[in-house]
Design a protein around this motif. Sequence first.
Motif, PDB file in Angstrom:
ATOM      1  N   THR A  19       0.817  -1.081  -0.203  1.00 30.08           N
ATOM      2  CA  THR A  19      -0.055   0.102  -0.060  1.00 30.08           C
ATOM      3  C   THR A  19       0.955   1.140  -0.120  1.00 30.08           C
ATOM      4  O   THR A  19       0.431   2.176  -0.707  1.00 30.08           O
ATOM      5  CB  THR A  19      -0.902  -0.074   1.274  1.00 30.08           C
ATOM      6  N   ASN A  20       1.898   1.178   0.650  1.00 30.40           N
ATOM      7  CA  ASN A  20       2.896   2.421   0.759  1.00 30.40           C
ATOM      8  C   ASN A  20       3.664   2.711  -0.347  1.00 30.40           C
ATOM      9  O   ASN A  20       4.059   3.850  -0.539  1.00 30.40           O
ATOM     10  CB  ASN A  20       3.645   2.323   2.135  1.00 30.40           C
ATOM     11  N   TYR A  21       3.760   1.492  -1.055  1.00 26.98           N
ATOM     12  CA  TYR A  21       5.070   1.917  -2.041  1.00 26.98           C
ATOM     13  C   TYR A  21       4.502   3.098  -2.969  1.00 26.98           C
ATOM     14  O   TYR A  21       5.239   3.936  -3.326  1.00 26.98           O
ATOM     15  CB  TYR A  21       5.109   0.535  -2.960  1.00 26.98           C
ATOM     16  N   PRO A  22       3.384   2.863  -3.640  1.00 23.71           N
ATOM     17  CA  PRO A  22       2.796   4.267  -4.483  1.00 23.71           C
ATOM     18  C   PRO A  22       2.732   5.357  -3.873  1.00 23.71           C
ATOM     19  O   PRO A  22       2.888   6.551  -4.362  1.00 23.71           O
ATOM     20  CB  PRO A  22       1.549   3.552  -5.261  1.00 23.71           C
ATOM     21  N   ILE A  23       2.287   5.333  -2.340  1.00 24.10           N
ATOM     22  CA  ILE A  23       2.267   6.569  -1.750  1.00 24.10           C
ATOM     23  C   ILE A  23       3.532   7.239  -1.691  1.00 24.10           C
ATOM     24  O   ILE A  23       3.624   8.467  -2.212  1.00 24.10           O
ATOM     25  CB  ILE A  23       1.604   6.291  -0.291  1.00 24.10           C
ATOM     26  N   PHE A  24       4.596   6.706  -1.293  1.00 22.85           N
ATOM     27  CA  PHE A  24       5.763   7.175  -1.125  1.00 22.85           C
ATOM     28  C   PHE A  24       6.532   7.169  -2.500  1.00 22.85           C
ATOM     29  O   PHE A  24       7.335   8.197  -2.613  1.00 22.85           O
ATOM     30  CB  PHE A  24       6.732   6.592  -0.017  1.00 22.85           C
ATOM     31  N   LYS A  25       6.298   6.569  -3.182  1.00 24.31           N
ATOM     32  CA  LYS A  25       7.171   6.793  -4.916  1.00 24.31           C
ATOM     33  C   LYS A  25       6.632   8.274  -5.452  1.00 24.31           C
ATOM     34  O   LYS A  25       7.184   8.859  -5.990  1.00 24.31           O
ATOM     35  CB  LYS A  25       6.727   5.466  -5.668  1.00 24.31           C
ATOM     36  N   ILE A  79       6.518   7.923  15.418  1.00 22.29           N
ATOM     37  CA  ILE A  79       5.662   7.437  14.302  1.00 22.29           C
ATOM     38  C   ILE A  79       6.795   7.486  13.274  1.00 22.29           C
ATOM     39  O   ILE A  79       7.047   8.426  12.811  1.00 22.29           O
ATOM     40  CB  ILE A  79       4.521   8.384  13.948  1.00 22.29           C
ATOM     41  N   TRP A  80       7.120   6.128  12.627  1.00 26.64           N
ATOM     42  CA  TRP A  80       8.088   6.091  11.739  1.00 26.64           C
ATOM     43  C   TRP A  80       7.372   6.313  10.315  1.00 26.64           C
ATOM     44  O   TRP A  80       7.908   6.791   9.388  1.00 26.64           O
ATOM     45  CB  TRP A  80       8.722   4.796  11.836  1.00 26.64           C
ATOM     46  N   ILE A  81       6.163   5.404  10.217  1.00 24.15           N
ATOM     47  CA  ILE A  81       5.563   5.618   8.845  1.00 24.15           C
ATOM     48  C   ILE A  81       4.380   6.047   9.139  1.00 24.15           C
ATOM     49  O   ILE A  81       3.525   5.492  10.096  1.00 24.15           O
ATOM     50  CB  ILE A  81       5.540   3.851   8.374  1.00 24.15           C
ATOM     51  N   ILE A  82       3.601   6.815   8.269  1.00 23.92           N
ATOM     52  CA  ILE A  82       2.160   7.309   8.140  1.00 23.92           C
ATOM     53  C   ILE A  82       2.041   7.306   6.809  1.00 23.92           C
ATOM     54  O   ILE A  82       2.584   8.164   5.934  1.00 23.92           O
ATOM     55  CB  ILE A  82       2.114   8.465   9.052  1.00 23.92           C
ATOM     56  N   GLY A  83       0.809   6.723   6.137  1.00 18.81           N
ATOM     57  CA  GLY A  83       0.738   6.823   4.872  1.00 18.81           C
ATOM     58  C   GLY A  83      -0.677   6.826   4.527  1.00 18.81           C
ATOM     59  O   GLY A  83      -1.518   5.856   5.084  1.00 18.81           O
ATOM     60  N   VAL A  84      -1.377   7.617   3.675  1.00 14.11           N
ATOM     61  CA  VAL A  84      -2.812   7.455   3.243  1.00 14.11           C
ATOM     62  C   VAL A  84      -2.820   7.560   1.894  1.00 14.11           C
ATOM     63  O   VAL A  84      -2.002   8.339   0.948  1.00 14.11           O
ATOM     64  CB  VAL A  84      -3.488   8.629   3.730  1.00 14.11           C
TER      65      VAL A  84
END
Length: 148
Positions: A17-23, A71-76
């Motif tokens: 889930t986080n891959y496209p968010i952070f990319k 909080i190391w990672i937060i993604g939506v």
Amino acid sequence: MEIVQSNNTELNEIVKTNYPIFKDISGKEPYSLSQYNARIKEKKPVFFVAKENHKLIGNTIAFEDNNSFYIWIIGVSKNKRNKGIGSKLLELNENYARKNGFESVTTKVYNFSTEMKKLLKKRGYTITRIDNAHNELYSANHYCLIFK
């Protein structure tokens, strides 16, 4: 939509889930599953996940770091932003930290993440340190919310 505390059994789905968010926001290659595992290996991570129709749309990974709840990672997911999901995820982490005796919540946000910087400011977080990089987009702001 539901947001609940989870565990590392959903880590593979979180990474996907986080891959496209952070990319999308960073322009760099996001962390792999092995990098996530390496980062939380010696920690006791706390996971919160947001799901809609059983599909993961947001998440956080946090743990104790220097006597603070970090909080190391937060993604939506991009198409689910500005609907209160990030705020609710932060609120759940803050509540967890309070209940577990932490005096503060900290996180680090890169300049390219303008939406997250705005959200943290709105929730009362203050910048405690700035790590400058050659490219201003990759400079990092360290934020802290201290409980009174």
